[in-house]
Design an enzyme around this catalytic site. Structure first.
Site, short mmCIF file in Angstrom:
data_model
loop_
_atom_site.label_atom_id
_atom_site.label_comp_id
_atom_site.label_asym_id
_atom_site.label_seq_id
_atom_site.Cartn_x
_atom_site.Cartn_y
_atom_site.Cartn_z
N LYS A 176 0.84 -1.06 -0.17
CA LYS A 176 0.04 0.11 -0.10
C LYS A 176 0.94 1.23 -0.02
O LYS A 176 1.86 1.24 0.75
CB LYS A 176 -0.78 0.04 1.06
CG LYS A 176 -1.74 -1.16 1.26
CD LYS A 176 -2.95 -1.19 0.26
CE LYS A 176 -4.28 -2.11 0.55
NZ LYS A 176 -5.11 -2.06 -0.35
N ASP A 201 -0.69 -0.24 -4.42
CA ASP A 201 -1.98 0.01 -4.48
C ASP A 201 -2.09 1.12 -3.47
O ASP A 201 -1.84 1.39 -2.30
CB ASP A 201 -2.77 -1.28 -3.58
CG ASP A 201 -4.41 -0.85 -3.61
OD1 ASP A 201 -4.81 0.18 -4.04
OD2 ASP A 201 -4.97 -1.60 -3.05
N LYS A 275 -13.72 -7.40 -7.04
CA LYS A 275 -14.01 -7.83 -5.65
C LYS A 275 -15.58 -8.12 -5.73
O LYS A 275 -16.14 -7.44 -6.09
CB LYS A 275 -13.71 -7.04 -4.68
CG LYS A 275 -12.15 -6.42 -4.59
CD LYS A 275 -12.13 -5.40 -3.46
CE LYS A 275 -10.35 -5.14 -3.14
NZ LYS A 275 -10.51 -4.12 -2.45
MG MG Z 1 -7.11 -2.09 -4.13
#
Ligand code: MG
Length: 383
Positions: A176, A201, A275
């Protein structure tokens, strides 16, 4: 890829005769930190639907504090208990398309809808005595898993967090990033971990004024830049994609098949992370996947992450051959003190093997669920 709308019709009609909802809170073994917040406990709703002897499980797995999406565990609870379940209980649906249309009419909350939609799919598979993977016509394959690591206090902490997990054999690494913690983190990972397959990300933390960060990151051989800009700014993502070689991957930016069509037409991405929770379940996920596949857009299955119920559904989706990149679905011990399914999700040489049993292939352990239960509802009330 098979036509999910035809499959939905072929599976026939069904009735949601009983529905139970259990809210569980399970401590995380590592705090989950992204650009907009941090969580320490997995707070999720497990839904069980039944028709006769057949049943299916689903999960609503929004993050608390609205830091990934406006939906939260509290909003999922109220949408399920106050609206969706009372409206659907005892109803007969002509097909999964019928159920999905009703869910869309009743609620904007895709996380809550996913719990019911995916549970109904498992019910249909169990009713036929097959695994959901078989029902969907996906091959039995080893599903490569990728490690995702959140933000940490220091670069040393980040590298040790990666090293604690990396020996599980993961097939790529994602870290991240947020504004001010980006290039230096990638440099630290390259120093500490060498030339591993790596990407970042940003969870939508950057703006069109930050393109220089990505032009610099473009020189590090990353697999992709996941969701650099706000989810609405598909035009901005297209501008950035023109300036960098690294593929842009959309996550938050693609919630519907229509979003995917728009992103592809604009040139906003070369990869999409799907997702189940974000898009409202299998029907929309496979509609999006089909559009992406038709246009040469790469695909992989992302997670919130979910508990074993949601993760098992994600593994069914990841069995679809269109999803060529490793999934974010990690083994149960990666995040949870205890997972609700047995056996827990495990890796073998960095891969998941979906169990061949009926439905999702996993058994939801009632003892573990009740140990972590904070509230439970039965519909009808006396079943
Ligand atoms: Mg993501």
């Amino acid at each position: 890829m098979m036509d999910v709308n035809s499959l939905a019709r072929e599976c026939g009609e069904f009735c949601l005769e009983t529905i139970s909802v259990t809210r569980v809170c399970i401590p995380l073994v590592e705090h989950f930190r992204i650009s907009s917040g941090e969580v320490r406990v997995k707070d999720a709703l497990l839904v069980r639907v039944s028709e006769g002897n057949a049943f299916g499980w689903g999960e609503a797995s929004a993050m608390p504090g609205s830091f990934y999406s406006p939906e939260t565990p509290d909003s999922c609870q109220s949408d399920l208990i106050d609206h969706l379940v009372p409206a659907l209980l005892g109803q007969r649906f002509g097909s999964m398309i019928d159920l999905n249309n009703r869910l869309e009419q009743l609620s904007q909350n895709r996380f809550a809808r996913t719990a019911l939609e995916t549970a109904a799919w498992e019910l249909l598979a169990r009713r036929q005595g097959v695994s959901l993977r078989q029902l969907m016509g996906f091959p039995q394959v080893a599903i490569r898993s990728g490690l995702g690591v959140g933000l940490h206090g220091t670069e040393e902490e980040l590298i040790s967090a990666i090293r604690r997990q990396w020996s599980d054999g993961y097939h790529r690494l994602k870290i991240k990033i947020k504004r001010g913690q980006d290039i230096s983190l990638v440099e630290a990972v390259r120093r500490g971990m060498g030339d591993v397959p790596l990407f970042v990300d940003a969870n939508a933390d950057y703006t069109r004024n930050d393109f220089n960060v990505f032009r610099t990151l473009d020189t590090y051989g990353l697999l992709m830049f996941e969701q650099p800009l706000p989810k609405e700014d598909l035009e901005g993502a297209a501008l950035l994609q023109k300036q960098v070689q690294t593929p842009i991957c959309l996550d938050e930016g693609v919630e519907t098949e229509e979003d995917a069509r728009r992103a592809i037409a604009l040139g906003s991405c070369r990869i999409v992370n799907i997702k189940l929770q974000r898009v409202g379940g299998f029907l929309e996920a496979l509609r999006i996947a089909r559009v992406c596949e038709d246009h040469g857009i790469g695909l992989w299955v992302g997670t919130m992450p979910e508990l074993g119920v949601g993760a098992a559904a994600a593994l069914v989706l990841a069995s679809c051959p269109a999803f060529a990149f490793p999934t974010d679905v990690e083994p149960s011990h990666r995040w949870y003190e205890n997972d609700v399914v047995s056996p827990p999700l495990k890796l073998s040489q960095g891969c998941h093997l979906v169990p061949p049993g009926p439905g999702l292939g996993y058994h939801v352990d009632p003892g573990i669920v009740s140990h972590y239960e904070v509230a439970k509802w039965h519909f009808p009330a006396n079943h």
